[in-house]
Motif scaffolding. Sequence first.
Motif, PDB file in Angstrom:
ATOM      1  N   GLY A 126       0.778  -1.225   0.000  1.00  0.00           N
ATOM      2  CA  GLY A 126       0.000   0.000   0.000  1.00  0.00           C
ATOM      3  C   GLY A 126       0.812   1.278   0.000  1.00  0.00           C
ATOM      4  N   ALA A 127       2.136   1.171  -0.067  1.00  0.00           N
ATOM      5  CA  ALA A 127       2.974   2.368   0.048  1.00  0.00           C
ATOM      6  C   ALA A 127       2.700   3.377  -1.058  1.00  0.00           C
ATOM      7  N   GLU A 128       2.443   2.876  -2.279  1.00  0.00           N
ATOM      8  CA  GLU A 128       2.237   3.777  -3.412  1.00  0.00           C
ATOM      9  C   GLU A 128       0.913   4.520  -3.335  1.00  0.00           C
ATOM     10  N   LEU A 129       0.062   4.126  -2.384  1.00  0.00           N
ATOM     11  CA  LEU A 129      -1.242   4.769  -2.249  1.00  0.00           C
ATOM     12  C   LEU A 129      -1.261   5.802  -1.121  1.00  0.00           C
ATOM     13  N   GLU A 130      -0.116   6.083  -0.562  1.00  0.00           N
ATOM     14  CA  GLU A 130      -0.012   7.080   0.497  1.00  0.00           C
ATOM     15  C   GLU A 130       0.521   8.388  -0.088  1.00  0.00           C
ATOM     16  N   GLY A 131       0.585   9.423   0.739  1.00  0.00           N
ATOM     17  CA  GLY A 131       1.142  10.689   0.296  1.00  0.00           C
ATOM     18  C   GLY A 131       0.087  11.646  -0.220  1.00  0.00           C
ATOM     19  N   GLU A 132       0.556  12.756  -0.756  1.00  0.00           N
ATOM     20  CA  GLU A 132      -0.324  13.809  -1.227  1.00  0.00           C
ATOM     21  C   GLU A 132      -0.998  13.440  -2.543  1.00  0.00           C
ATOM     22  N   LEU A 133      -2.201  13.967  -2.754  1.00  0.00           N
ATOM     23  CA  LEU A 133      -2.869  13.804  -4.035  1.00  0.00           C
ATOM     24  C   LEU A 133      -2.145  14.630  -5.094  1.00  0.00           C
ATOM     25  N   SER A 134      -2.156  14.145  -6.323  1.00  0.00           N
ATOM     26  CA  SER A 134      -1.537  14.876  -7.424  1.00  0.00           C
ATOM     27  C   SER A 134      -2.396  16.090  -7.783  1.00  0.00           C
ATOM     28  N   PRO A 135      -1.840  17.057  -8.535  1.00  0.00           N
ATOM     29  CA  PRO A 135      -2.663  18.198  -8.975  1.00  0.00           C
ATOM     30  C   PRO A 135      -3.923  17.769  -9.718  1.00  0.00           C
ATOM     31  N   GLU A 136      -3.803  16.741 -10.565  1.00  0.00           N
ATOM     32  CA  GLU A 136      -4.986  16.247 -11.283  1.00  0.00           C
ATOM     33  C   GLU A 136      -6.033  15.708 -10.317  1.00  0.00           C
ATOM     34  N   GLN A 137      -5.575  14.950  -9.330  1.00  0.00           N
ATOM     35  CA  GLN A 137      -6.502  14.379  -8.361  1.00  0.00           C
ATOM     36  C   GLN A 137      -7.141  15.467  -7.499  1.00  0.00           C
ATOM     37  N   LEU A 138      -6.372  16.466  -7.108  1.00  0.00           N
ATOM     38  CA  LEU A 138      -6.916  17.579  -6.337  1.00  0.00           C
ATOM     39  C   LEU A 138      -7.958  18.358  -7.140  1.00  0.00           C
ATOM     40  N   ASP A 139      -7.712  18.503  -8.445  1.00  0.00           N
ATOM     41  CA  ASP A 139      -8.682  19.182  -9.301  1.00  0.00           C
ATOM     42  C   ASP A 139      -9.984  18.397  -9.374  1.00  0.00           C
ATOM     43  N   LEU A 140      -9.885  17.075  -9.495  1.00  0.00           N
ATOM     44  CA  LEU A 140     -11.091  16.250  -9.529  1.00  0.00           C
ATOM     45  C   LEU A 140     -11.833  16.310  -8.208  1.00  0.00           C
ATOM     46  N   GLN A 141     -11.102  16.323  -7.117  1.00  0.00           N
ATOM     47  CA  GLN A 141     -11.722  16.446  -5.797  1.00  0.00           C
ATOM     48  C   GLN A 141     -12.488  17.761  -5.678  1.00  0.00           C
ATOM     49  N   ALA A 142     -11.857  18.841  -6.136  1.00  0.00           N
ATOM     50  CA  ALA A 142     -12.503  20.152  -6.063  1.00  0.00           C
ATOM     51  C   ALA A 142     -13.740  20.206  -6.945  1.00  0.00           C
ATOM     52  N   ARG A 143     -13.669  19.601  -8.134  1.00  0.00           N
ATOM     53  CA  ARG A 143     -14.819  19.603  -9.038  1.00  0.00           C
ATOM     54  C   ARG A 143     -15.965  18.790  -8.463  1.00  0.00           C
ATOM     55  N   PHE A 144     -15.646  17.649  -7.860  1.00  0.00           N
ATOM     56  CA  PHE A 144     -16.692  16.831  -7.245  1.00  0.00           C
ATOM     57  C   PHE A 144     -17.379  17.616  -6.131  1.00  0.00           C
ATOM     58  N   ARG A 160      -7.202   7.830  -5.797  1.00  0.00           N
ATOM     59  CA  ARG A 160      -5.799   7.406  -5.879  1.00  0.00           C
ATOM     60  C   ARG A 160      -5.632   6.198  -6.807  1.00  0.00           C
ATOM     61  N   LEU A 161      -6.551   5.253  -6.707  1.00  0.00           N
ATOM     62  CA  LEU A 161      -6.411   4.016  -7.475  1.00  0.00           C
ATOM     63  C   LEU A 161      -6.663   4.217  -8.964  1.00  0.00           C
ATOM     64  N   ASP A 162      -7.664   5.018  -9.304  1.00  0.00           N
ATOM     65  CA  ASP A 162      -8.031   5.155 -10.713  1.00  0.00           C
ATOM     66  C   ASP A 162      -8.708   6.499 -10.961  1.00  0.00           C
ATOM     67  N   PRO A 163      -7.907   7.569 -11.086  1.00  0.00           N
ATOM     68  CA  PRO A 163      -8.506   8.895 -11.314  1.00  0.00           C
ATOM     69  C   PRO A 163      -9.313   8.979 -12.606  1.00  0.00           C
ATOM     70  N   ARG A 164      -8.962   8.185 -13.600  1.00  0.00           N
ATOM     71  CA  ARG A 164      -9.711   8.217 -14.858  1.00  0.00           C
ATOM     72  C   ARG A 164     -11.128   7.702 -14.648  1.00  0.00           C
ATOM     73  N   PHE A 165     -11.261   6.616 -13.893  1.00  0.00           N
ATOM     74  CA  PHE A 165     -12.590   6.080 -13.604  1.00  0.00           C
ATOM     75  C   PHE A 165     -13.361   7.047 -12.708  1.00  0.00           C
ATOM     76  N   PHE A 166     -12.672   7.644 -11.736  1.00  0.00           N
ATOM     77  CA  PHE A 166     -13.328   8.618 -10.864  1.00  0.00           C
ATOM     78  C   PHE A 166     -13.860   9.790 -11.685  1.00  0.00           C
ATOM     79  N   LYS A 167     -13.078  10.253 -12.641  1.00  0.00           N
ATOM     80  CA  LYS A 167     -13.508  11.370 -13.479  1.00  0.00           C
ATOM     81  C   LYS A 167     -14.758  10.994 -14.267  1.00  0.00           C
ATOM     82  N   ALA A 168     -14.787   9.771 -14.803  1.00  0.00           N
ATOM     83  CA  ALA A 168     -15.958   9.325 -15.563  1.00  0.00           C
ATOM     84  C   ALA A 168     -17.188   9.276 -14.660  1.00  0.00           C
TER      85      ALA A 168
END
Length: 254
Positions: A126-144, A160-168
């Motif tokens: 699970g190490a790769e799923l920790e840390g700060e959200l990327s700018p793209e992920q933060l933008d999607l969070q803000a839009r949601f 974190r796992l699939d921003p493309r699916f989250f965006k859809a």
Amino acid sequence: MDTLTDEQQQLKQQFTVERGYWNDFWNGLLTLSPEFFKAYLEFSTIPWRSGPLAPKVKEFIYIAIDAATTHLYEPGLRIHIQNALRYGATKEEIMEVYQLTSVLGMHTCTMGVPALLDELRTAGRGAELEGELSPEQLDLQARFTENRGCWNPFWDGLLRLDPRFFKAYLEFSTIPWKNGPLEPKVKEFIYIAIDAATTHLYEPGLRIHIQNALKYGATKEEIMEVYQLTSVLGMHTCTMGVPVLLDELKRAGN
């Protein structure tokens, strides 16, 4: 079908007046068990006697729980569409009920992703799923948050796992929030109904949508009425089961 007795005719008339409709599938239950039918009549008409929701909104609740993927009960769906139209509902409003109810499938992710993340951490992956959200992920969070009016931490994992699916999903779920005709608290009532229905019972979503409904000005009486309307779902045991029983009795010569 045997002729209804005077008492049964009176119950039929009372149901028609208080619930605003009659369907022939009630005849079987009324004949086989008028006492149970009378108890159901009392139970189901409580929100129709003094409830705060408009009649067409009540029908939207029935439409949502009948059309939900956890139930898919077409006989009731048709009746409640007819009732809603009679109370002045538009096709755009009913389509929005469908759009809102269609997001129910996303609970696969809101329940499944946290479990997946826990198991990845347990497995040391699970190490790769920790840390700060990327700018793209933060933008999607803000839009949601802007489009849906809320954010819950359980979305972080999917983001974190699939921003493309989250965006859809974001685009899919916000259609009725962009220009839909229903007021925000009624949209939240639809979510509350499908999450609280006995076919789903999804408490995490239920709590979020209660919070949202209250934020949009809903009263405790309105939310309780959503519960009351949704509670009648169990009666489909009889509206589906009694006609089958009558058929089998006829087949057996009884």
